[in-house]
Design a protein around this motif. Structure first.
Motif: not given
Length: 445
Positions: A306-311, A317-319, A354-357
């Motif tokens: 859920h925290m990942v989705e909030l981020a 809201g996309g990538s 998921q691609g985040g830095q």
């Protein structure tokens, strides 16, 4: 004649117990099979961060100037067997790979290695968290392999990381599973000081003593997952889980502690202990009694996702591709360097995959975090972690993070968005500094 004590296994539990026994006035010999660990402890240093532990070691380790000299360390089973009247077994019981069950190999090995060297009268005391029924089996092992008059007792530990020294010296309860009045008498002598200070001394049988620790951890995990389940309902209904927790916490039957909703629990005890408890209940044919713990575990793990989705929502809201994410916290709790099953690092790792830095900062857990997640980026301060960030995630409730200056952080962040995964920051302070503040189970504004 004063009792002499040995401590088998000098990890987090064992090193603390050995130092505390020396503080209580006993001659203590600690054993570990890793020579490097023995060498480190013999200089008054520990391979983990635990407030007050190194100071206590240096106060008692032999060879350090000004110490009492009551504490030594060795790798010799023969020396331990000849030295001790009471032998505390404090080795690790991790979760088995690919299973819920507890890995008893370290405990079994410790008992098998110690037993042949017990030629006289001795009491062996298990402190490790083990599946119920283990003590009876280990008592048989001692009877078969120890040449002397050896008895077993079980004395579960209730240490909180960050408070382990105080919890050992001033325990809120002492539980001993014994098979004779003689064993009880010896343990009353060992714990005479805290008993005199008022610590309750609970005498029971082996199975009950083994169950106490897992029952306590299961209750605690249930309480944490309960308030996190309420956070999910609050988000759906528009309620505020912090006010809800405050209101129900005034009920003395419930209490206020451990009602802070967030990304859930982790560490080396709660997750593996409740899973091992479920596995053992299944072996005993009592699996239905603990089916609720599966949901407790499920709620806990769901909070991380859920925290990942909030981020993700916070960065558009996309990538996560091309987005910079600052994670404040790496340890599973404050006042520790323990990153085992850390929700903070789990969230950081998911976002990176998921691609985040992702850039992480933690006051004490950086070295362990780098070892476990070497591909994450790490900063030397909270300010550097936040520099250029599109969103800031607060995931371990260190005091340092609660005292951060939101205005100073805002000047270096790319976007002033903070997600409080521990409900520990002051929303008013952050919002007044121009930040969009969001926390689990609370209204958006």
């Amino acid at each position: 004649m004063a009792l002499k004590i040995t401590v088998i296994g000098t990890g987090y539990l064992g090193a603390t117990h050995a130092a505390a026994m020396a503080e209580l006035g006993f001659e203590v010999l600690g054993l570990d099979i890793v020579p490097e660990k023995v060498e480190l402890l013999s200089t008054g240093r520990v391979p983990m961060y635990e407030p007050g532990l190194e100071e206590l070691l240096r106060k008692h380790v032999a060879g350090i100037e000004g110490s009492s000299g009551r504490l030594r360390f060795t790798t010799s089973w023969e020396e331990v067997g000849a030295f001790g009247d009471v032998h505390f077994v404090c080795v690790n019981t991790p979760q088995k790979h690919g299973e819920y069950a507890c890995d008893m190999s370290y405990v079994d090995s410790a008992f098998a290695s110690l037993a042949p060297h017990l030629a006289g009268r001795a009491l062996v005391v298990g402190k490790s968290t083990v599946p119920v029924g283990s003590a009876e089996r280990l008592a048989v092992l001692l009877a078969e392999r120890a040449p002397g008059d050896v008895e077993l007792a079980w004395n579960p530990e209730f240490l909180r990381e960050g408070f382990a020294v105080d919890d050992t010296l001033h325990p809120d309860r002492i539980v001993v599973g014994v098979g004779s009045a003689d064993a009880e008498k010896v343990l009353r002598e060992v714990y005479a000081t805290p008993i005199a200070e008022g610590s309750p001394f609970v005498v029971t049988d082996f199975p009950t003593a083994e169950l106490v620790k897992t029952a306590a951890n299961s209750f605690l995990a249930t309480k944490i997952s309960f308030i996190n389940a309420m956070a999910e309902v609050c988000e759906a209904a528009g309620g505020d889980v912090v006010k809800l927790a405050e209101a129900i916490g005034h009920d003395e039957r419930i209490g206020k502690r451990f009602l802070r909703a967030g990304v859930g629990f982790g560490g080396g005890c709660l997750p593996k202990d409740i899973r091992a408890f479920m596995a053992r209940a299944g072996e005993l044919g009592a699996d239905q009694a603990l089916t609720f713990l599966r949901e407790v575990d499920s709620i806990n793990m769901r909070r991380r996702g859920h925290m990942v989705e909030l981020a993700r929502e916070a960065v558009g809201g996309g990538s996560f591709l091309g987005k910079r994410v600052a994670v404040l916290g790496a340890t599973f709790k404050p006042d520790s360097d323990d990153v085992r099953d850390s929700p903070a690092l789990n969230v950081a790792g998911q976002i990176q995959l998921q691609g985040g830095q992702v850039t992480v900062y933690d006051p004490k857990g950086m070295e362990n975090a780098r070892r476990l997640f070497p591909t994450l980026a790490y900063a030397d301060s909270a300010l550097e972690a936040v520099r250029g960030a599109d969103v800031v995630l607060h995931l371990t409730e260190w005091r340092e993070f609660r005292e951060l200056d939101p205005e100073a952080l805002g000047e270096v962040a790319s976007e002033r968005i903070v997600l409080d995964g521990r409900n520990a920051l002051d929303p008013g302070v952050w919002r007044s500094a121009g930040w969009t503040y969001r926390a689990m189970g609370r209204p958006v504004a």
